[in-house]
Motif scaffolding. Structure first.
Motif, PDB file in Angstrom:
ATOM      1  N   ASP A1545     -22.838 -14.977  -6.194  1.00 44.01           N
ATOM      2  CA  ASP A1545     -24.218 -14.850  -5.723  1.00 44.01           C
ATOM      3  C   ASP A1545     -25.047 -13.906  -6.574  1.00 44.01           C
ATOM      4  N   LEU A1546     -24.451 -13.339  -7.620  1.00 47.43           N
ATOM      5  CA  LEU A1546     -25.211 -12.470  -8.508  1.00 47.43           C
ATOM      6  C   LEU A1546     -26.169 -13.330  -9.332  1.00 47.43           C
ATOM      7  N   PRO A1547     -27.468 -12.944  -9.421  1.00 48.52           N
ATOM      8  CA  PRO A1547     -28.431 -13.776 -10.182  1.00 48.52           C
ATOM      9  C   PRO A1547     -28.041 -13.907 -11.636  1.00 48.52           C
ATOM     10  N   GLU A1548     -28.579 -14.937 -12.293  1.00 52.28           N
ATOM     11  CA  GLU A1548     -28.320 -15.164 -13.698  1.00 52.28           C
ATOM     12  C   GLU A1548     -29.025 -14.106 -14.536  1.00 52.28           C
ATOM     13  N   GLU A1549     -28.803 -14.188 -15.856  1.00 52.52           N
ATOM     14  CA  GLU A1549     -29.441 -13.260 -16.786  1.00 52.52           C
ATOM     15  C   GLU A1549     -30.956 -13.345 -16.626  1.00 52.52           C
ATOM     16  N   GLY A1550     -31.599 -12.215 -16.353  1.00 49.91           N
ATOM     17  CA  GLY A1550     -33.055 -12.164 -16.173  1.00 49.91           C
ATOM     18  C   GLY A1550     -33.500 -12.460 -14.763  1.00 49.91           C
ATOM     19  N   GLY A1551     -32.590 -12.823 -13.884  1.00 53.56           N
ATOM     20  CA  GLY A1551     -32.953 -13.102 -12.511  1.00 53.56           C
ATOM     21  C   GLY A1551     -33.290 -11.827 -11.762  1.00 53.56           C
ATOM     22  N   ALA A1552     -34.114 -11.967 -10.725  1.00 53.98           N
ATOM     23  CA  ALA A1552     -34.583 -10.814  -9.953  1.00 53.98           C
ATOM     24  C   ALA A1552     -33.801 -10.699  -8.661  1.00 53.98           C
ATOM     25  N   ILE A1553     -33.618  -9.466  -8.254  1.00 49.42           N
ATOM     26  CA  ILE A1553     -32.996  -9.178  -6.970  1.00 49.42           C
ATOM     27  C   ILE A1553     -34.115  -8.922  -5.979  1.00 49.42           C
ATOM     28  N   VAL A1581     -34.367  -6.449 -12.101  1.00 50.65           N
ATOM     29  CA  VAL A1581     -34.038  -7.632 -12.896  1.00 50.65           C
ATOM     30  C   VAL A1581     -32.607  -7.489 -13.382  1.00 50.65           C
ATOM     31  N   VAL A1582     -31.795  -8.497 -13.156  1.00 49.54           N
ATOM     32  CA  VAL A1582     -30.387  -8.471 -13.543  1.00 49.54           C
ATOM     33  C   VAL A1582     -30.262  -8.834 -15.007  1.00 49.54           C
ATOM     34  N   SER A1583     -29.577  -7.972 -15.768  1.00 51.79           N
ATOM     35  CA  SER A1583     -29.320  -8.250 -17.177  1.00 51.79           C
ATOM     36  C   SER A1583     -27.911  -7.778 -17.517  1.00 51.79           C
ATOM     37  N   SER A1584     -27.301  -8.477 -18.452  1.00 52.11           N
ATOM     38  CA  SER A1584     -25.931  -8.137 -18.837  1.00 52.11           C
ATOM     39  C   SER A1584     -25.868  -6.779 -19.518  1.00 52.11           C
ATOM     40  N   SER A1585     -26.910  -6.445 -20.297  1.00 53.59           N
ATOM     41  CA  SER A1585     -26.895  -5.159 -20.987  1.00 53.59           C
ATOM     42  C   SER A1585     -27.001  -4.005 -20.004  1.00 53.59           C
ATOM     43  N   ALA A1586     -27.864  -4.119 -18.988  1.00 51.35           N
ATOM     44  CA  ALA A1586     -27.999  -3.040 -18.017  1.00 51.35           C
ATOM     45  C   ALA A1586     -26.728  -2.890 -17.174  1.00 51.35           C
ATOM     46  N   PRO A1684     -28.799   2.637 -24.553  1.00 53.39           N
ATOM     47  CA  PRO A1684     -30.215   2.552 -24.951  1.00 53.39           C
ATOM     48  C   PRO A1684     -31.169   2.874 -23.816  1.00 53.39           C
ATOM     49  N   SER A1685     -30.869   2.446 -22.606  1.00 54.80           N
ATOM     50  CA  SER A1685     -31.749   2.771 -21.490  1.00 54.80           C
ATOM     51  C   SER A1685     -31.772   4.272 -21.235  1.00 54.80           C
ATOM     52  N   ASP A1745     -32.764  -3.414 -23.371  1.00 52.35           N
ATOM     53  CA  ASP A1745     -32.867  -4.449 -22.352  1.00 52.35           C
ATOM     54  C   ASP A1745     -34.190  -5.174 -22.535  1.00 52.35           C
ATOM     55  N   PRO A1746     -34.170  -6.497 -22.668  1.00 57.31           N
ATOM     56  CA  PRO A1746     -35.445  -7.216 -22.914  1.00 57.31           C
ATOM     57  C   PRO A1746     -36.474  -7.000 -21.818  1.00 57.31           C
ATOM     58  N   CYS A1747     -36.058  -6.749 -20.617  1.00 57.55           N
ATOM     59  CA  CYS A1747     -37.016  -6.641 -19.517  1.00 57.55           C
ATOM     60  C   CYS A1747     -37.856  -5.370 -19.591  1.00 57.55           C
ATOM     61  N   VAL A1748     -37.537  -4.423 -20.459  1.00 57.24           N
ATOM     62  CA  VAL A1748     -38.317  -3.189 -20.547  1.00 57.24           C
ATOM     63  C   VAL A1748     -39.090  -3.105 -21.862  1.00 57.24           C
ATOM     64  N   GLN A1749     -39.011  -4.148 -22.692  1.00 53.41           N
ATOM     65  CA  GLN A1749     -39.657  -4.075 -23.992  1.00 53.41           C
ATOM     66  C   GLN A1749     -41.188  -4.004 -23.866  1.00 53.41           C
ATOM     67  N   HIS A1750     -41.754  -4.604 -22.859  1.00 53.43           N
ATOM     68  CA  HIS A1750     -43.217  -4.655 -22.709  1.00 53.43           C
ATOM     69  C   HIS A1750     -43.722  -3.726 -21.619  1.00 53.43           C
ATOM     70  N   GLY A1751     -42.896  -2.866 -21.129  1.00 53.56           N
ATOM     71  CA  GLY A1751     -43.320  -1.922 -20.105  1.00 53.56           C
ATOM     72  C   GLY A1751     -43.619  -0.557 -20.700  1.00 53.56           C
ATOM     73  N   GLU A1752     -43.609   0.439 -19.813  1.00 56.55           N
ATOM     74  CA  GLU A1752     -43.922   1.803 -20.222  1.00 56.55           C
ATOM     75  C   GLU A1752     -42.910   2.315 -21.244  1.00 56.55           C
ATOM     76  N   HIS A1753     -41.615   2.027 -21.004  1.00 60.56           N
ATOM     77  CA  HIS A1753     -40.574   2.432 -21.951  1.00 60.56           C
ATOM     78  C   HIS A1753     -40.755   1.789 -23.307  1.00 60.56           C
TER      79      HIS A1753
END
Length: 1773
Positions: A1545-1553, A1581-1586, A1684-1685, A1745-1753
């Protein structure tokens, strides 16, 4: 009513207990001795016993006469101990108080004389608890509970240890200090002993301290008195058990040294004068050996240098005081050897025996030897006594005269006729010493060795030898002593030859005395000789021939030849070469009949029996026991008592006593009043006191001229014997110095009033007085204690008699040969030895029986001494060792019974009957008496069986006596429970051993009837000592199913095996073959009769299964029960269970299985198959240790395979399946290779690593990758250490095949195609200087075909190339040089690397496949989720169990707890994933990946290993960076696939909880708005790197960061140069240079907690907190905990610190713009001085993590990256 009635020689005594009869018999020698016969005529009245409940009752009297009546001393408390002086006494009562009575001349202010019935309390000792008292002639002493010493009385000679006082009126403390310590510490004292002028103290360290005057102190001093206590150094290091003082001599009872110390080499020098003890002179024709050392320090010297002798005494050492007294030397042996029968018929042998005093049947030889001390080691004087007094050796003239006498005198005229075995034997008088054995008492053995040595020399001369070994001399000497034991008198008759020498040899006697006088004054050699059957016979020269002077000569004179010829006729047997060879053979190892060191398990629980008696002081009365009248300045061991098991010593005024564990009393010294208890002479050596048969003494007291003995009679109430000064009627109160009216006893006499005293527990004597301490029989307890002790003493005497008169002679037969003369003539014939009669096996069993008997006998002796000591003092149940430590007794009896049974089973007693018949005769009355057998005509073998099983009866006696003691207590008391438990244990053992005896007898009779049924070899292989018969099927009660028509089957059930014998009917040997099935590996199951109608039993063994058919259901039940009980017993069980366990531990050797033939398995079994943990050993050296399943290796195991060619072993350690290597394991080859990885069907299969050679070898290499059927196939990395190359690519059948990459230590890089292990096809080659070739290859590093060669400056060749890269190339083509004005893109023809390399997802597929297989999936993602979790739990549990079984693989407690938590299947693996579940999943993965026992942890560990193997060393090439990063991303993707399989039941790569919300609609709208305004928050957001980088990256970081550093080396160098240059400026100048607005400049900065204004010179102070925060980003270099995070989080904190500092200076709201922020952040980056910032930036950028590339970080990271590039291009002026 108490009344004595006398009638002639009989007396009757009547009291409330019964009627006691006493008979007195007059012997032929008119030596009066009494024998008590006690008979109870009625039951004891318990009422009278209870009314007289008293203990410690004191009775005192003087002398002995019919009218003497003991006087009762009335005290308020029981008396514990008494001590008597010349005219006074001291009493110790319960509570530690001390009373004195008698005459007290030292009491000045008090009454100086008090009657014995009015003791006076010594008030000076009030407040002190006294534990021991002692009395000298005129002084007394006391020992307190804390070990302090108090003395009082006469002190003229310093005997009280107090200087400047002649008398000490009251008890005064005496300090016993050790001067060797600083400061001197006080010595704790255990007991005291007092003489007339000296005192001795025994310390808690069991050392002796002395003070007073005289040589009896044992101190090395000439100044007397000795006021302060000093240690007796001569006894230092020895364990002293007791001390005793006579008037002017001292005794010490010492424990024998341990074996390793007792067998120390003989000392070379005297311990006193440091002179050589032994000298040897090797001359041309002879060797002279002398031990005639004379030590002046061992004798008390007068001023003129002569030894002090008693007034009017004859010279000591060997002189006869009367014509009837035999001449004796004084050097005694350790013990008397066992008695040997005379070489006559049995009637003569019986006449040689007499009855001794303690119920044992002894030979006179034995008794006299033990009484007089055998002198087997003493000979003195060489061959003559006429030598010069100044020389220790006889001169040549004396030797010649002596030899002339021997040759000129006829043999028949010189000696008396002697009859040996019916043949007249007449040796010459001068050669009498040749025949006189040193074993015969009363015969002077001085010339035995001298003549013997002459005989040896003559023999040596005859055969032409020059040197004669000492061992040969010893062998001949023992042969003479054995073959002619009757020479010098009939064996057993004391005295030997009257006079000791032939008449008229006065000159020899004088020479003897003079030579002995010096010798006997000192004996500082080895003070402990072994028993005659001893463990180690001395082989050193002085030890064998240390007998005065010896002249071992090689005679060639006429007299020597005449001597030899004269001896030949009479000594044919002795001079036989055959016997010489036989005598020189190695002897059978003797069995010690006294355990050396006692029983180890007994320890300090029981008294020691291996003791020595040491004496020193004046010896004019012979009271020192050394055979002379000389004084001894220092302690000297009385050697003849060393093996007598002395347990108590006592000293009278001028005589000494020693009490043995066998209840015998040895006495020596003054015998003026008959106080020695015998009238034998001389009195200078210990002799046995003469007592009636059956009297066993257990306490002694010695007075001035009398001895008091406490003994057992026919009943268990003690009796008293007295010997010494006899007081007549009316003369009891006469002064001591008057002898009128006094006579003396010639041997101990019974005191008639002893039965009136009650149960006497101790006796004391001193002066003319006697004291007895008695108890009344309260509730029968005292009587029961006395009965127990008396029974044990009697039993020990019985055991000792059997040992001395049966066992020891039989064992001696094993070392000697028996000879007799035939009736027809003089030709001797030799009987076979005992070992020949018994055979090797039975001889070993007999020795084992002897050892067991010895242990039992020794334990009994120790226990009897313990019980006796308990009677003297404590008299408590808790002090009974047999209750508190019953296991010692039970184990000893069990071991002994087993040894007797083994000997019986093997027919040992039957074989022993023949030699026993020769020894004991056809009428073995001695054996019948000892075996307590009343049967007539009983076979000798049965008599021996009964005799050696006799000790088993005593177990019932133990039980009866303990039960009797228990009746004296309340049933609820602790003592009653202890006694009841002890009784049960001994009774149970008695019944068990009785059954064991029946089994042994049953087995023996079975073997007796066995011959004829089977071959001899079959009989020998089945007959074993410990094997017992249970039942057998000779009555055809059991048959084999489906057996042949003519076959015969016989089943024999033993206690350890089931034997199946087979044969064919016509043959004579009915059973020709047999097979043995060990019971430990036998399973029996009953077959249901309903199914077959047969009474069958299914028998399962490891290699066979067969069915037995019984004739009836009853017979079937009998065999089933018998087999099951036998199996249970064979497994060390009680044998009472209905069925033995189906799972068991046992050992078995396979004989049929082809794979396991002749292999031995030891371990767990289940239903006939190895199952569980065990060990298998093959004959060729293979060994498997591990787990089994269904008979095959299955699970984890260790396997060793020897390599015969290399003489080394292959070693596998890992998992097995169905008998083959299967799973993870390590294999170390004998060649040095090492493989670690997966196996399948005994082959390397799957992922593994192979190390070949070492760094120092010729071809070291490492391969890690995939294996298929023992060959490299698939992706792998090969590191050729010798060539400095590393290959990363595909393999096929151990060859490089497909795409791959090669890097070298010289910087070369190749990627492309490989074929048949060579570079063939298209490939790319780069050198260190960026020269690139892209084209065709034909061999390794060989270009062949079209291609493009690009130079580092951009120039390139295009065409055809041939040749090896390093040796020159041939080029056919065009050269191109790019235009200078071309764009940058056209200038560089950069090759994109990685196109021809193995794709990341193709790497390490075997590693991931193995992980999927552990989860139960045949292919990735194909399997059941629940089954996967069950496999994980099973793997963890199995691994924990394996680690628990292997101590070398122990886990830490933390690791154990982690495994325990992982064994449970988590609940979060099903159901929708929330943030809470997501956190739990993340924590579970952290723990799982942290342990290699979890499949995911194993996967992580393997990936880290392969990654480091790839990119470390030669693999650290900057061109591999892109592949290394892609490989990590591939890891993340494939691991994430595994995680999602476990948590579907864990979301796929990039999926949201989904966020938890009460209104799903609001949540949806909110999420839609957030996606437009801001990036998702971390964790949503679920990611393999995180999820996985925190557990994966720490292990991969070192090689990865190294690649980044190599790739960014040039840029980082430029950056760092600029950083160093700019950081030279102060803060204000740098801020101005970077364009930071003035409003952001800090005005003041905190320094050490105080504000400091910023000036132009300030440096590294502005924005210091932000700088320190940013520096944390480089901690990644030293710590592997940042991802990296985490680094992005550090950048964010840096911005927050900058904002905080700026806001504090502006004091208002402020919103940053990038133009304002960038210069400030650039300043912070410069001041942070991060060395490899470019590598850090690249690593964060690649793995972020790709999900933080366009955010504040992402914005903050872009700012940091911009700062890095800005610094590189910054220009300063």
């Amino acid at each position: 009513m108490k009344k004595w009635t006398w009638s002639g020689d009989r007396a009757e005594f009547r009291n409330g207990f019964g009627v006691f009869q006493v008979e007195f018999h007059q012997s032929m020698h008119q030596h009066c001795h009494g024998q008590i016969s006690v008979m109870e005529s009625q039951r004891k009245s318990s009422g009278e016993e209870d009314s007289s409940g008293e203990r410690g009752l004191l009775h005192t009297w003087k002398g002995y006469s019919y009218s003497v009546t003991p006087e009762r001393v009335l005290l308020s408390r029981p008396v514990l101990q008494a001590a008597l002086g010349t005219r006074h006494g001291v009493l110790l009562v319960e509570g530690g108080q001390v009373y004195s009575f008698g005459e007290f001349p030292w009491k000045q202010s008090q009454v100086s004389e008090v009657g014995p019935l009015k003791p006076v309390l010594e008030s000076a000792l009030s407040g002190q608890r006294v534990v021991a008292v002692a009395a000298g002639s005129f002084h007394s002493g006391a020992v307190t509970e804390d070990g302090g010493v108090h003395m009082w009385g006469e002190n003229s000679f310093g005997q009280c240890g107090l200087s400047s006082l002649t008398v000490v009126p009251n008890p005064t403390p005496v300090a016993v200090l050790d001067p060797d310590t600083s400061p001197p510490h006080t010595i704790r004292v255990l007991e005291l002993a007092c003489g007339e002028q000296h005192s001795l103290a025994l310390s808690a360290q069991h050392e002796v301290w002395a003070w007073g005057s005289g040589c009896q102190l044992g101190l090395v001093t000439t100044i007397f008195p000795v006021w302060k206590p000093q240690k007796v150094e001569h006894l230092a290091g020895r364990h002293v058990l007791q001390v005793a003082c006579g008037a002017f001599h001292s005794l010490a009872l010492v424990r024998c040294q341990p074996p390793q110390e007792a067998r120390r080499p003989l000392p070379d020098k005297c311990g006193q004068c440091n002179q050589l003890l032994y000298t040897m002179t090797d001359k041309e024709d002879h060797v002279i050996i002398s031990d005639g050392h004379y030590c002046h320090l061992g004798v008390e010297l007068l001023a003129d240098g002569e030894a002090r002798l008693g007034p009017g005494r004859s010279p000591p050492l060997g002189l006869q005081s009367s014509p009837s007294e035999p001449l004796l030397s004084s050097h005694t042996s350790a013990s008397a050897p066992g008695p040997y029968p005379t070489i006559t018929d049995h009637t003569d042998n019986e006449r040689g025996r007499t009855v001794a005093q303690n119920g044992e049947v002894l030979t006179t030889t034995d008794s006299d030897i033990s009484a007089a001390g055998t002198d087997s080691d003493r000979t003195v004087g060489g061959v003559g006594g006429a030598g010069s007094q100044n020389s220790p050796y006889p001169d040549d003239q004396a030797v010649k005269e002596y030899l002339k006498k021997l040759s000129d005198t006829s043999l028949a005229e010189e000696t008396a006729k002697m009859t040996i075995a019916g043949a007249s034997f007449q040796p010459p008088a001068d050669s009498l010493d040749l025949l006189t054995s040193d074993l015969i008492p009363g015969v002077m053995p001085v010339t035995t060795s001298s003549a013997l040595n002459s005989l040896v020399s003559s023999c040596a001369s005859a055969v032409g030898e020059r040197v004669v070994s000492t061992y040969e001399a010893l062998s001949l000497k023992k042969m003479i002593n054995y073959y002619y034991p009757g020479v010098g008198g009939v064996a057993g008759v004391p005295g030997g030859v009257p006079g000791g020498f032939p008449g008229g040899r006065a000159e020899e006697r004088v020479g003897l005395e003079e030579s002995m006088q010096g010798k006997k004054s000192c004996s500082t050699g080895d003070i402990r000789e072994e028993e005659d059957e001893g463990l180690s016979r001395r082989l050193s020269l002085p030890g064998l021939l240390s007998q005065g002077r010896y002249a071992v000569r090689l005679l060639s004179s006429t007299s020597a030849h005449r001597l030899l010829s004269s001896l030949t006729s009479s000594y044919t047997l002795m001079l036989s070469p055959r016997l010489m060879r036989r005598a020189s053979r190695p002897r059978v190892r003797a069995v010690p009949l006294t355990p050396v060191g006692g029983l180890p398990e007994a320890g300090e629980l029981l008294p020691s029996l291996q003791t020595e008696v040491w004496s020193w002081g004046r010896g004019e009365e012979g009271q020192l026991g050394h055979g002379d009248n000389l004084p001894r300045l220092q302690p000297l061991c009385i050697k003849c008592l060393s093996s007598k098991e002395v347990v108590l010593v006592a000293a009278g005024a001028h005589h000494s006593l020693a009490l043995t564990a066998q209840s015998q009393v040895f006495s020596w010294g003054s015998n003026s009043s008959g106080q020695l208890g015998h009238m034998g002479c001389p009195t200078t050596i210990p002799r046995l006191a003469k007592l009636s048969e059956g009297i066993r003494v257990w306490d002694v007291g010695a007075g001035a001229q009398h001895t008091l003995l406490l003994a057992d009679g026919d009943c268990y109430q003690p009796i008293l014997y007295y010997s010494g000064q006899q007081v007549r009627d009316g003369a009891q109160d006469a002064p001591q110095d008057q002898t009128e009216g006094y006579s003396y006893t010639q041997q101990p006499v019974l005191l008639p009033f002893c039965m009136n005293l009650g149960y006497v527990s101790a006796v004391f004597a001193g002066g003319q007085s006697c004291v007895a301490l008695a108890d009344r029989n309260v509730m029968g307890f005292i009587a029961s204690l006395h009965e127990l002790a008396a029974a044990e003493r009697k039993f020990y005497c019985k055991l000792s008699s059997v040992k001395n008169h049966v066992l020891r002679p039989l064992l001696d037969l094993g070392e000697n040969y028996r000879c007799r003369y035939s009736s027809a003539g003089q030709r001797p014939w030799v009987r076979e030895s005992l070992s020949t009669a018994l055979g090797p096996a039975s001889t070993v069993l007999l020795q084992s029986l002897a050892r067991g008997y010895s242990r039992l006998c020794h334990l009994t002796g120790q226990h009897s001494a313990s019980l006796t000591a308990n009677l003297r003092r404590r008299r408590e149940v808790k002090s009974l060792v047999m209750l508190e430590h019953a296991s010692i007794f039970l184990d000893t009896y069990t071991e002994y019974c087993c040894s007797v049974g083994n000997f019986l089973v093997m027919g040992g007693f039957q074989a022993l009957a023949k030699p026993s018949l020769d020894f004991f005769g056809k009428c073995p009355e001695l054996l019948q008496r000892l075996a307590e057998s009343s049967e007539e005509n009983i076979p000798l073998s049965d008599l021996l069986v009964a005799l050696f099983y006799l000790p088993m009866r005593h177990l019932h006696e133990y039980g009866r006596l303990l039960l009797k003691l228990g009746t004296c207590f309340q049933v609820s008391s602790v003592d009653y429970q202890k006694l009841q438990d002890g009784c049960s244990k001994f009774e149970a053992l008695a019944l068990h051993l009785k059954r064991r005896r029946k089994e042994a007898e049953y087995t023996y009779h079975f073997w007796k009837s066995f011959p004829g049924k089977m071959t001899v070899s079959g009989l020998d292989s089945l007959r074993k000592p410990r094997r017992r018969l249970i039942c057998e099927s000779s009555n055809k009660a059991l048959t084999l199913q489906n057996s042949g028509r003519f076959s015969v089957n016989w089943f024999i059930l033993f206690n350890d095996a089931l034997v199946h014998a087979q044969g064919v009917v016509p043959y004579k040997s009915l059973f020709s073959t047999h097979h043995v099935f060990p019971l430990a590996t036998l399973w029996v199951e009953p077959i249901l009769e309903e199914n077959t109608g047969l009474y069958g039993l299914k028998v399962i063994s490891p290699e066979e299964t067969f069915t037995l058919l019984a004739c009836s259901s009853m017979e079937k039940a009998k065999w089933l029960r018998s087999i099951n009980q036998a199996v249970d017993q064979a497994m060390r069980g009680a044998g009472q269970r209905a069925e033995p366990p189906i799972s068991r531990t046992a050992s078995y050797t396979f004989y049929k299985d082809s794979r396991l033939k002749e292999a031995t398995y030891e371990g767990h079994w289940l239903a006939g198959k190895p199952d569980g943990r065990g060990m298998m050993k093959w004959l060729d050296g293979r060994i498997y240790t591990g787990t089994f399943k269904n008979g095959l290796e299955d699970g984890f195991g260790d396997y060793v395979i020897p390599s015969k060619t290399l003489n080394l072993n292959d070693h596998y350690q890992g998992h097995w399946k169905e008998g083959k290597m299967h799973g993870i394991g390590t294999y170390k080859y004998a060649t040095g290779e090492f493989y670690e990885g997966s196996f399948q069907d005994n082959m390397r299969h799957g992922h593994g690593m192979l190390r070949s050679g070492t760094l120092n070898s010729s071809s070291p290499s490492v391969f890690i990758g995939q294996w298929v059927h023992d060959k490299k196939t698939g992706y792998g990395v090969f590191d050729d250490i010798t060539r400095g190359e590393k290959y990363m690519g595909m393999w096929q059948d151990d060859q490089r095949q497909g795409t791959g990459v090669i890097v070298t230590q010289f910087g070369l890089y190749y990627e492309g195609a490989f074929n048949n292990n060579k570079m063939q096809g298209t490939g790319v080659l780069l050198s260190e200087d960026n020269t690139t070739y892209e084209g065709e290859f034909s061999e390794d590093w060989t270009l062949n075909g079209k291609g493009v060669l690009t130079m580092a400056n951009g120039d390139y060749f295009e065409g055809s190339f041939t040749g090896e890269w390093s040796s020159g190339l041939k080029v056919t083509g065009s050269f191109f040089k790019p235009n200078l004005y071309d764009s940058d893109g056209d200038k560089g023809r950069a090759v994109k690397l990685g196109r021809l390399a193995v794709r990341p997802e193709e790497k390490w597929r075997a590693v991931f496949e193995e992980c999927w297989m552990r989860l139960g999936c045949e292919a990735p993602g194909q399997g059941e989720n629940q089954r996967a979790w069950e496999n994980i739990a099973e793997a963890l549990t199995t691994s924990r169990r394996q680690h628990g079984d292997s101590p070398e693989m122990n886990l830490s407690q933390t690791h154990n707890r982690t495994l325990g938590s992982l064994e449970f299947i988590p609940q979060q693996h099903v159901g929708p994933v929330t943030m809470e579940k997501y956190d739990r999943i993340r924590h579970y993965l952290i723990k799982a990946c942290d342990t290699p026992l979890h499949p995911l942890g194993r996967l992580m560990e393997t990936l880290v290993a392969v990654y480091r193997m790839t990119y470390v060393g030669v693999g650290a090439n900057r061109r591999l960076l892109l592949q290394a990063v892609n490989e990590i991303m591939s890891y993340l993707a494939r691991i994430f696939q595994l995680v999602r399989f476990l948590f579907p039941d864990l979301p796929e790569e990039g999926g949201a909880i989904p966020e938890p919300s009460s209104d799903p609609q609001d949540k949806k709208d909110s999420n839609c708005a957030d996606t437009q305004l801001e990036s998702p928050k971390p964790g949503r957001v679920v990611s393999s790197s995180a999820l996985l980088l925190p557990v994966l990256l720490p292990g991969l970081y070192p090689p990865l960061f190294t690649l980044y550093v190599l790739e960014k080396e040039r840029e980082d160098d430029v950056y760092w140069e600029c950083v160093l240059r700019l950081n030279k400026q102060p803060d204000m100048a740098l801020l101005a240079f970077l364009g930071v607005q003035h409003k952001f400049w800090p005005v003041s900065v905190p320094v050490l907690g105080e504000k400091t204004e910023v000036v132009s010179s300030t440096k590294d102070a502005c924005f210091a907190s932000a700088t320190e925060t940013l520096q944390q980003i480089r901690q990644f270099v030293f710590s592997t905990t940042f991802t990296p995070s985490d680094k992005l989080q550090v950048i964010q904190l840096t911005f927050e610190e900058i904002t905080k500092e700026v806001m504090s200076s502006l004091e208002g709201n402020f919103l940053w713009s990038m133009d304002d922020l960038f210069p400030v952040f650039l300043y912070v980056v410069l001041r942070a001085r991060i060395r490899n910032l470019g590598s850090e930036v690249s690593l964060i950028e690649d793995l972020m993590d790709p999900c933080v590339q366009h955010g504040e970080h992402g914005i903050m990271f872009t700012t940091l990256k911009a700062c890095y590039y800005q610094i590189q291009h910054e220009k300063t002026t």
